[in-house]
Design an enzyme around this catalytic site. Structure first.
Site, PDB file in Angstrom:
ATOM      1  N   ARG A  15       0.529  -1.535   0.003  1.00  0.00           N
ATOM      2  CA  ARG A  15      -0.173  -0.093   0.086  1.00  0.00           C
ATOM      3  C   ARG A  15       0.559   1.365  -0.038  1.00  0.00           C
ATOM      4  O   ARG A  15       1.047   2.393  -0.232  1.00  0.00           O
ATOM      5  CB  ARG A  15      -1.069   0.486   0.773  1.00  0.00           C
ATOM      6  CG  ARG A  15      -2.041  -1.153   1.007  1.00  0.00           C
ATOM      7  CD  ARG A  15      -3.027  -1.261   2.449  1.00  0.00           C
ATOM      8  NE  ARG A  15      -2.571  -1.878   3.360  1.00  0.00           N
ATOM      9  CZ  ARG A  15      -2.792  -1.976   4.474  1.00  0.00           C
ATOM     10  NH1 ARG A  15      -3.619  -1.656   4.681  1.00  0.00           N
ATOM     11  NH2 ARG A  15      -2.092  -3.790   5.233  1.00  0.00           N
ATOM     12  N   ASP A 100       5.259  -1.828  11.501  1.00  0.00           N
ATOM     13  CA  ASP A 100       4.769  -0.624  11.324  1.00  0.00           C
ATOM     14  C   ASP A 100       3.983  -0.066  11.718  1.00  0.00           C
ATOM     15  O   ASP A 100       3.130   0.465  11.393  1.00  0.00           O
ATOM     16  CB  ASP A 100       4.196  -0.854   9.909  1.00  0.00           C
ATOM     17  CG  ASP A 100       3.228  -2.104  10.358  1.00  0.00           C
ATOM     18  OD1 ASP A 100       2.840  -2.238  11.414  1.00  0.00           O
ATOM     19  OD2 ASP A 100       1.639  -2.788   9.679  1.00  0.00           O
ATOM     20  N   ASN A 248       0.481   2.171   7.141  1.00  0.00           N
ATOM     21  CA  ASN A 248       0.471   1.103   5.815  1.00  0.00           C
ATOM     22  C   ASN A 248       0.225   1.732   4.606  1.00  0.00           C
ATOM     23  O   ASN A 248       0.807   1.338   3.711  1.00  0.00           O
ATOM     24  CB  ASN A 248      -1.074   0.621   5.910  1.00  0.00           C
ATOM     25  CG  ASN A 248      -1.072  -0.393   7.090  1.00  0.00           C
ATOM     26  OD1 ASN A 248      -0.538  -1.300   7.360  1.00  0.00           O
ATOM     27  ND2 ASN A 248      -2.361  -0.319   7.770  1.00  0.00           N
ATOM     28  N   ASN A 397      36.883  43.053   7.949  1.00  0.00           N
ATOM     29  CA  ASN A 397      35.642  43.571   7.467  1.00  0.00           C
ATOM     30  C   ASN A 397      35.724  42.929   6.151  1.00  0.00           C
ATOM     31  O   ASN A 397      36.447  43.324   5.466  1.00  0.00           O
ATOM     32  CB  ASN A 397      35.380  44.630   7.643  1.00  0.00           C
ATOM     33  CG  ASN A 397      34.044  44.880   6.645  1.00  0.00           C
ATOM     34  OD1 ASN A 397      33.241  45.284   7.166  1.00  0.00           O
ATOM     35  ND2 ASN A 397      33.745  45.219   5.259  1.00  0.00           N
TER      36      ASN A 397
HETATM   37  C1  UD1 Z   1      -1.863  -6.681  11.966  1.00  0.00           C
HETATM   38  C2  UD1 Z   1      -3.147  -7.804  13.055  1.00  0.00           C
HETATM   39  C3  UD1 Z   1      -4.270  -7.292  13.173  1.00  0.00           C
HETATM   40  C4  UD1 Z   1      -3.785  -5.825  14.526  1.00  0.00           C
HETATM   41  C5  UD1 Z   1      -3.024  -4.942  12.829  1.00  0.00           C
HETATM   42  C6  UD1 Z   1      -2.306  -3.484  14.782  1.00  0.00           C
HETATM   43  C7  UD1 Z   1      -2.870 -10.376  12.394  1.00  0.00           C
HETATM   44  C8  UD1 Z   1      -3.067 -11.315  11.391  1.00  0.00           C
HETATM   45  N1  UD1 Z   1      -2.852  -9.231  12.086  1.00  0.00           N
HETATM   46  O1  UD1 Z   1      -2.929  -6.825  10.640  1.00  0.00           O
HETATM   47  O2  UD1 Z   1      -4.840  -8.117  14.041  1.00  0.00           O
HETATM   48  O3  UD1 Z   1      -5.107  -5.175  14.388  1.00  0.00           O
HETATM   49  O4  UD1 Z   1      -1.959  -5.626  12.448  1.00  0.00           O
HETATM   50  O5  UD1 Z   1      -1.754  -2.736  13.058  1.00  0.00           O
HETATM   51  O6  UD1 Z   1      -1.139 -10.277  12.595  1.00  0.00           O
HETATM   52  N2  UD1 Z   1       4.315  -9.736   8.016  1.00  0.00           N
HETATM   53  C9  UD1 Z   1       5.400  -9.934   7.616  1.00  0.00           C
HETATM   54  N3  UD1 Z   1       5.378 -11.673   7.816  1.00  0.00           N
HETATM   55  C10 UD1 Z   1       4.017 -11.972   7.138  1.00  0.00           C
HETATM   56  C11 UD1 Z   1       2.882 -10.833   7.345  1.00  0.00           C
HETATM   57  C12 UD1 Z   1       2.876  -9.644   7.745  1.00  0.00           C
HETATM   58  O7  UD1 Z   1       6.665 -10.388   8.757  1.00  0.00           O
HETATM   59  O8  UD1 Z   1       4.166 -12.864   6.726  1.00  0.00           O
HETATM   60  C13 UD1 Z   1       4.666  -8.349   9.121  1.00  0.00           C
HETATM   61  C14 UD1 Z   1       4.473  -6.970   8.429  1.00  0.00           C
HETATM   62  O9  UD1 Z   1       5.651  -6.945   7.569  1.00  0.00           O
HETATM   63  C15 UD1 Z   1       3.912  -5.994   9.083  1.00  0.00           C
HETATM   64  C16 UD1 Z   1       3.161  -7.439  10.801  1.00  0.00           C
HETATM   65  O10 UD1 Z   1       3.758  -7.755  10.426  1.00  0.00           O
HETATM   66  O11 UD1 Z   1       5.155  -5.521   9.972  1.00  0.00           O
HETATM   67  C17 UD1 Z   1       1.566  -6.953  10.359  1.00  0.00           C
HETATM   68  O12 UD1 Z   1       1.472  -6.774   9.387  1.00  0.00           O
HETATM   69  P1  UD1 Z   1      -0.010  -6.482   8.110  1.00  0.00           P
HETATM   70  O13 UD1 Z   1      -0.096  -7.045   6.861  1.00  0.00           O
HETATM   71  O14 UD1 Z   1       0.846  -5.510   8.181  1.00  0.00           O
HETATM   72  O15 UD1 Z   1      -1.212  -6.807   9.009  1.00  0.00           O
HETATM   73  P2  UD1 Z   1      -2.844  -5.974   9.022  1.00  0.00           P
HETATM   74  O16 UD1 Z   1      -2.762  -6.194   8.125  1.00  0.00           O
HETATM   75  O17 UD1 Z   1      -2.223  -4.677   9.791  1.00  0.00           O
HETATM   76 CA    CA Z   2       0.025  -3.049   8.961  1.00  0.00          CA
END
Ligand code: UD1
Ligand code: CA
Length: 472
Positions: A15, A100, A248, A397
């Site tokens: 995003r 993040d 995000n 100066n």
């Molecule tokens: C996640 C949570 C959600 C919470 C939100 C808060 C889960 C399933 N959901 O959703 O409940 O409300 O954060 O901000 O955990 N990442 C990895 N490996 C992966 C997937 C993600 O390292 O395979 C990392 C991403 O880089 C990120 C973090 O995990 O820093 C969260 O992943 P993201 O996809 O942003 O989750 P959200 O949909 O925001």
């Molecule tokens: Ca997130």
């Protein structure tokens, strides 16, 4: 704090629409991930591992943090599994946070850890936040607050194996994409910060599946699985949801940056600095500002900058990696990698860069550029001048429009100007060159040979018009 931490940062951050990994986008001059690591560090957690992807991993070297690569991003549950495989099992706790969320502070980590430690039956403490809807956060589903509802739906069998849940306790987390309309209306969110008992986490992670809307292994499913295993899960509500906002996209990046900048401004204001307009004053962590200094609007202070007491800086200044003494006035100017002595006045529209060093009570006026030069106390260069690769002695100066011609097309050459010298307007000082103490040059002189102390020279090329031969 006796905990280790896993920070998840392997997600693609699509995003952001960026060639740069999301967690390296900057807020107040620091990568997003730096803020999370800094908060963990401030909470006393020093054993940290970051889950990265193959593109991000080599770029994290400057942060000096241990990493493990998740080759395929199969979800947060999978990311934690990869981290646990890289860590020696230990009898303690594991904090899990996402890379993040740059707004987290030390107290959130301390609080969630304390909630886990409070009771040995607790396997997971997780941070929750009430926030305005709509939201893409996972929803916290709590057990019905009507105990009668639960008993009416349960079998009459007293020996039911269903775990006992107190009314109001956390039952599970449902990701926004998997929510029913009724669940989407819940305004309590999963912040994404957890403290797990390590043994419980290791036992539960392999059991997380991916039967959901995104076909991902959700770490959040650990809640339901732990409860089914008879373990306790406790929520830790955060006071201000803004401290757990995730970034995000670039709109959220700007909002989070503004909140962090405001926090930095408030720290300085509480320590005795006047900041006329925090909304247009841009600070970075580590910048030092003395008491009773006034920062006027449109000013950016960055890098290893230290500003003394009683200064007025602004409006519209950009100052980076600079040491500024007490009682300095800088107006609408740029000062980079330079040092400025007490009581000096700079601007408007001056440019100091690349190792300019000014003494006390120096006057630098409009459209003056100074590079890699030392100016002693009480020097004046008030208008339209360039001083590069030079040393200038006390009280000299330096006239309007005078230029050090420091570059001969091949090399940079130095100009040495003594004390109490008068450099006339529109001079060209062709380096290498030395001008002795007390010398004077006339308007429009083109000085190509050294000028002895006390001499008076005019013309192109400049020559002596002194009545007495100058002492050499
Ligand atoms: C996640 C949570 C959600 C919470 C939100 C808060 C889960 C399933 N959901 O959703 O409940 O409300 O954060 O901000 O955990 N990442 C990895 N490996 C992966 C997937 C993600 O390292 O395979 C990392 C991403 O880089 C990120 C973090 O995990 O820093 C969260 O992943 P993201 O996809 O942003 O989750 P959200 O949909 O925001
Ligand atoms: Ca997130």
């Amino acid at each position: 704090m006796n905990a280790r931490a896993v920070v998840l940062a392997a997600g693609k951050g699509t995003r952001m629409k960026s060639a740069r990994p999301k967690v390296l986008h900057e807020l107040c001059g620091r990568p997003m991930l730096w803020w999370v690591l800094e908060a963990l560090n401030a909470a006393g957690v020093d054993d940290v591992i970051v889950v990265t992807n193959p593109e991000l991993d080599p770029l994290l070297a400057p942060l000096g943090v241990r990493t493990v690569i998740q080759d395929e991003q199969l979800g947060t549950g999978h990311a934690v599994k990869i981290a646990l495989e890289a860590l020696e099992p230990r009898d303690g706790s594991v904090i899990v946070a996402y890379g993040d969320m740059p707004l987290v502070d030390r107290t959130i980590f301390a609080d969630v850890q304390a909630a886990l430690d409070f009771d040995a039956a607790t396997a997971l403490a997780l941070v929750t936040a009430r926030m305005p809807l709509p939201s893409s956060f996972g929803r916290i589903v709590r057990a019905s607050i009507l105990p009668s509802f639960r008993s009416a739906t349960a079998t009459a069998d007293e020996s039911s194996t269903e775990p006992a849940l107190d009314a109001g306790s956390v039952e599970r987390i449902v990701e926004a994409k998997d929510c029913t309309p009724a669940q989407l209306a819940i305004d309590e969110m999963n912040a994404g910060i957890y403290a797990f008992g390590e043994a419980a986490l290791r036992a539960i992670v392999p059991r997380i599946g991916n039967d959901n809307a995104q076909r991902e292994y959700y770490l959040t499913d650990a809640v339901e699985l732990l409860i089914a295993a008879g373990r306790r899960v406790v929520p830790v509500p955060v006071a201000d949801y803004r401290s757990v906002l995730g970034v995000n996209d670039r709109v959220e990046l700007a909002s989070a940056g503004a909140i962090l900048n405001r926090r930095l401004c408030e720290e300085h204001m509480r320590a005795g600095v006047t900041i006329q307009d925090p909304a247009t004053t841009y600070l970075e962590p580590g910048v030092l500002i003395g008491r009773d200094t006034v920062i006027e609007h449109g000013t950016q202070l960055s890098g290893a900058t230290a500003i003394g007491a009683g200064c007025t800086i602004g409006p519209n200044c950009r100052i980076a990696n600079a040491r500024i003494g007490d009682d300095v006035r800088i107006t609408e100017s740029v000062v980079l990698d330079s040092a400025v002595g007490a009581g000096t006045r700079i601007g408007p529209y001056a440019h100091l860069r690349g190792g300019a060093s000014l003494g006390a009570n120096v006057r630098i006026g409009n459209f003056v550029e100074i590079k890699k030069s030392d100016l002693a106390d009480d020097v004046k260069a008030n208008h339209l001048a360039y001083i590069g690769d030079a040393t200038v002695g006390e009280r000299t100066n330096y006239g309007a429009g005078a230029i050090t011609c420091n570059y001969d097309g091949k090399r940079k050459n130095r100009t040495q100007i003594g004390s109490d010298v008068f450099i006339g307007t529109n001079n060209s000082l062709v380096a290498p060159l030395s001008i002795g103490d007390g010398a004077m040059t006339g308007a429009s002189a083109v000085v190509i040979r050294d000028v002895p102390a006390g001499d008076k020279q005019v013309g192109n090329p400049a020559r002596s018009i002194a009545k007495k031969p100058a002492q050499t």
